[in-house]
Design a protein around this motif. Structure first.
Motif: not given
Ligand SMILES: [Zn+2]
Length: 252
Positions: A13-18, A38-43
Motif C-alpha cells: 500500500h502507499c505509505p502516504f494515502c494507505n 509518484r503514487c497513482r492515487y495521492c501523487k
Molecule cells: Zn498514495
C-alpha cells in the motif's frame, strides 16, 4: 519489518494515502517508471530506492540462476539473496537485523542439506572425536557445522571487541546472520573467504568514512551490510575468489 508491520497481512500500500496498490502498480521497475515515481492515487513522490532494490534483486536472481547446479539450490539461493538484500537496507537504516530475515534462510539452508543427506545420499563430513572410545569419526551435517562455526566466529570477535573497546561491538543479529550463511557454505574454504571479504570490506569502508570525516573512530557502523556483501560475493563468485584467498595464505 522495522516498523512492526507485517509483510503478509497488509498487502502493498502507499505509505502516504494507505491506498492498497493494484496489479498495474506492482510491476517491478516498470510501474515506477510509468508512474514517474509518484503514487497513482495521492501523487506523493515514491522513493527511487524501490527501483534500486528491485533492480539489484533482479540482477542477483539472474546471476544466482546462472550459478545454481540444481533447482533445489536455485530455490535456496533465491531465498538467501532476497533476505540478504532486505537485511542490507534495514541494517543500514535501523541498525537491526530482523530475526525472520536471518532465521528463514537458515532453516532453508539446514533443510536443503538434510534433504540431500537423506534422499540424495551425499556423505556428511566426518568429525574426529579423539577422547571417545579411543578415537572415532562422527558424521555431522555440513550445514550444522557451518551454523556453529559461522556464529561462533562472530561471537568470539564480538567478545574480543567488547573486551578491547568496553562496549558491544557485534550485535546478536550479526551473529545469527553469520550462522545463517554458514548453513549454506558449510565448514569450507568458502566460509573462511566469506569472513575475510566481510572484514576487509568493513575495514575499507570504515577507513574511507573516517578519512572523508563522515564518521569518527568512535561512531557505530553496522557490520550486517559487510556480511551481506561478503555472502553474495562468495555465493556468486566463490569458485574464483576462494582459490585466490586460499593461495594467498598458502593454506592448501
Ligand atoms: Zn498514495
Amino acid at each position: 519489518m522495522p516498523f512492526g508491520e507485517s509483510v503478509v497481512s497488509t498487502p502493498s500500500h502507499c505509505p502516504f494515502c494507505n491506498t492498497r496498490l493494484r496489479v498495474p502498480d506492482l510491476f517491478p521497475l516498470f510501474s515506477l517508471i510509468w508512474l514517474r515515481a509518484r503514487c497513482r492515487y495521492c501523487k506523493q513522490p515514491v522513493s527511487w530506492r524501490y527501483f534500486v532494490v528491485e533492480l539489484i534483486t533482479g540482477i542477483l536472481f539472474v546471476l544466482t540462476g546462472l550459478n545454481a547446479d540444481s533447482l533445489l539450490q536455485l530455490g535456496a539461493n533465491v531465498v538467501l539473496v532476497s533476505s540478504l538484500i532486505a537485511i542490507l537496507y534495514i541494517d543500514l537504516d535501523h541498525y537491526i537485523i530482523p530475526d525472520e530475515l536471518s532465521l528463514t534462510p537458515a532453516a532453508v539452508g539446514l533443510g536443503v542439506d538434510l534433504y540431500r543427506l537423506t534422499f540424495l545420499h551425499t556423505l556428511p563430513p566426518q568429525i574426529p572425536v579423539p577422547w571417545f572410545g579411543g578415537g572415532i569419526q562422527v558424521p555431522v551435517p555440513g550445514s550444522v557445522l557451518g551454523l556453529v562455526v559461522g556464529s561462533g566466529v562472530l561471537l568470539f570477535v564480538g567478545w574480543v571487541g567488547a573486551k578491547m573497546f568496553h562496549k558491544e561491538s557485534m550485535g546478536g543479529g550479526d551473529v545469527k546472520l553469520a550462522g545463517t550463511v554458514g548453513t549454506y557454505f558449510g565448514l569450507s574454504w568458502h566460509l573462511l573467504t566469506f569472513f575475510l571479504v566481510s572484514i576487509i570490506l568493513g575495514a575499507a569502508v570504515g577507513i574511507t568514512l573516517i578519512a572523508l570525516k563522515r564518521k569518527s573512530g568512535r561512531d557505530y557502523m553496522p557490520f550486517g551490510p559487510m556480511l551481506v556483501v561478503g555472502a553474495i560475493v562468495v555465493l556468486l563468485w566463490g569458485d574464483v575468489v576462494t582459490p585466490m584467498v586460499v593461495n594467498m595464505y598458502s593454506i592448501n
